[in-house]
Design an enzyme around this catalytic site. Structure first.
Site, short mmCIF file in Angstrom:
data_model
loop_
_atom_site.label_atom_id
_atom_site.label_comp_id
_atom_site.label_asym_id
_atom_site.label_seq_id
_atom_site.Cartn_x
_atom_site.Cartn_y
_atom_site.Cartn_z
N VAL A 60 8.35 5.25 5.94
CA VAL A 60 9.78 5.29 5.60
C VAL A 60 9.92 6.14 4.35
CG1 VAL A 60 11.81 3.89 5.04
CG2 VAL A 60 9.98 2.92 6.48
N VAL A 86 5.21 4.12 2.33
CA VAL A 86 6.34 4.78 1.68
C VAL A 86 6.07 6.28 1.61
CG1 VAL A 86 7.73 4.94 -0.42
CG2 VAL A 86 6.85 2.71 0.33
N LYS A 87 7.00 7.06 2.16
CA LYS A 87 6.80 8.52 2.16
C LYS A 87 7.36 9.12 0.87
CE LYS A 87 6.78 11.06 6.24
NZ LYS A 87 7.47 11.55 7.46
N ILE A 88 6.48 9.78 0.16
CA ILE A 88 6.84 10.39 -1.13
C ILE A 88 6.50 11.88 -1.06
CG2 ILE A 88 6.33 10.40 -3.61
CD1 ILE A 88 7.54 7.77 -2.97
#
Ligand code: G3P
Length: 219
Positions: A60, A86-88
Site C-alpha cells: 500500500v 508500506v510502499k515508499i
C-alpha cells in the site's frame, strides 16, 4: 520466483487468487485511481477486502512526499491489515522514512527504484523488498532486466536480505527474464498473468486431442 498481482481491481484479484499461484498484491495511487478508489477511506476498505482474498503481503503506497508525512502514513497503513508492506518512493526523504519505519518493525516496499544506488540505499535503510520498475526503464531505452540482474547479483554476493521485486512488468517475456535475472518476486498485471499460460501449440494440441477423442467415441 513468487508472483504477486499488480492491481487494485477487486474483480481481478478475486479471479487471480483463485488460480492458486498468487503470493501477494501490490497497489499504488494510479492503480487505486484506475479501480475507482478516490480517497484514503476507500483505499483502506479496498485494501482490507484484498487482504480477505489473498493470503500474503499487500503493498500500500503513501502519498506524502516529506519524510514525516510518509512515516505517519506508513504507521497508519501498518494497522490496516495483517501483512502490510508500506510502499515508499526511492527519494532521499523516502530513504529516511524507510529507515524510520523499518526501525519500528514495519515492512517496507521501496518503490520507484531505477538505479543500483537507490537499491543500495533502500537495503541499508532496511527495506524488506526493493521494486525496480523494468517497463519504465525499457520505455526510455534503458535495460530494465539488466537492473534486476545487477541488484539481485549484488544483494546475493553481499548477503543482503532485502528481496528484489520486478515491477512495471508489461508482458510475459518480462516474467521469464526477471526470473532468470534473479528476481525473488515479479508483480504482474492480471492480463500478463493470464498471458503466461497461453501458447498456440497448447490450444491446437488440446483441440486435436478432443477431436481425436470424439472420432474414437463415434466408432
Ligand atoms: O508495479 C508498478 C507498476 O504498477 C507500474 O507499472 O506499467 O505503470 O509502469 P507501469
Amino acid at each position: 520466483m513468487q508472483l504477486f498481482l499488480d492491481t487494485a481491481d477487486i474483480g481481478e484479484i478475486r479471479d487471480g487468487a483463485r488460480l492458486g499461484v498468487i503470493s501477494g498484491v501490490t497497489t499504488n495511487p494510479s492503480l487505486a485511481s484506475a479501480a475507482g478508489i478516490g480517497d484514503r477511506e476507500a483505499y483502506q476498505s479496498a485494501v482490507r477486502e484484498i487482504a480477505e482474498l489473498v493470503n500474503g503481503p499487500i503493498s500500500v503506497e503513501v502519498v506524502s512526499t516529506d519524510t514525516q508525512g510518509m512515516v505517519d502514513e506508513g504507521r497508519d497503513i501498518a494497522n490496516w491489515i495483517p501483512d502490510p508492506w508500506v510502499k515508499i518512493p526511492s527519494t532521499i526523504e523516502g530513504i529516511e522514512a524507510i529507515a524510520a519505519l523499518a526501525g519500528e518493525g514495519i515492512k517496507v516496499n521501496q518503490t520507484l527504484c531505477f538505479s543500483v544506488n537507490q537499491a543500495i540505499l533502500g537495503s541499508q535503510a532496511g527495506a524488506t523488498v526493493v521494486s525496480p520498475f523494468i517497463g519504465r526503464l525499457d520505455d526510455i531505452g534503458q535495460d530494465g532486466i539488466g537492473l534486476i540482474r545487477d541488484i539481485a547479483e549484488l544483494f546475493r554476493s553481499a548477503q543482503v536480505s532485502t528481496r528484489v521485486m520486478a515491477a512495471s512488468v508489461r508482458h510475459p517475456l518480462h516474467c521469464v527474464k526477471a526470473a532468470q535475472a534473479g528476481a525473488h518476486i515479479a508483480t504482474v498485471p492480471y492480463k500478463t498473468l493470464l498471458q503466461m499460460a497461453q501458447h498456440p501449440l497448447t490450444d491446437s494440441g488440446l483441440a486435436r486431442f478432443l477431436a481425436d477423442w470424439q472420432k474414437a467415441s463415434k466408432t
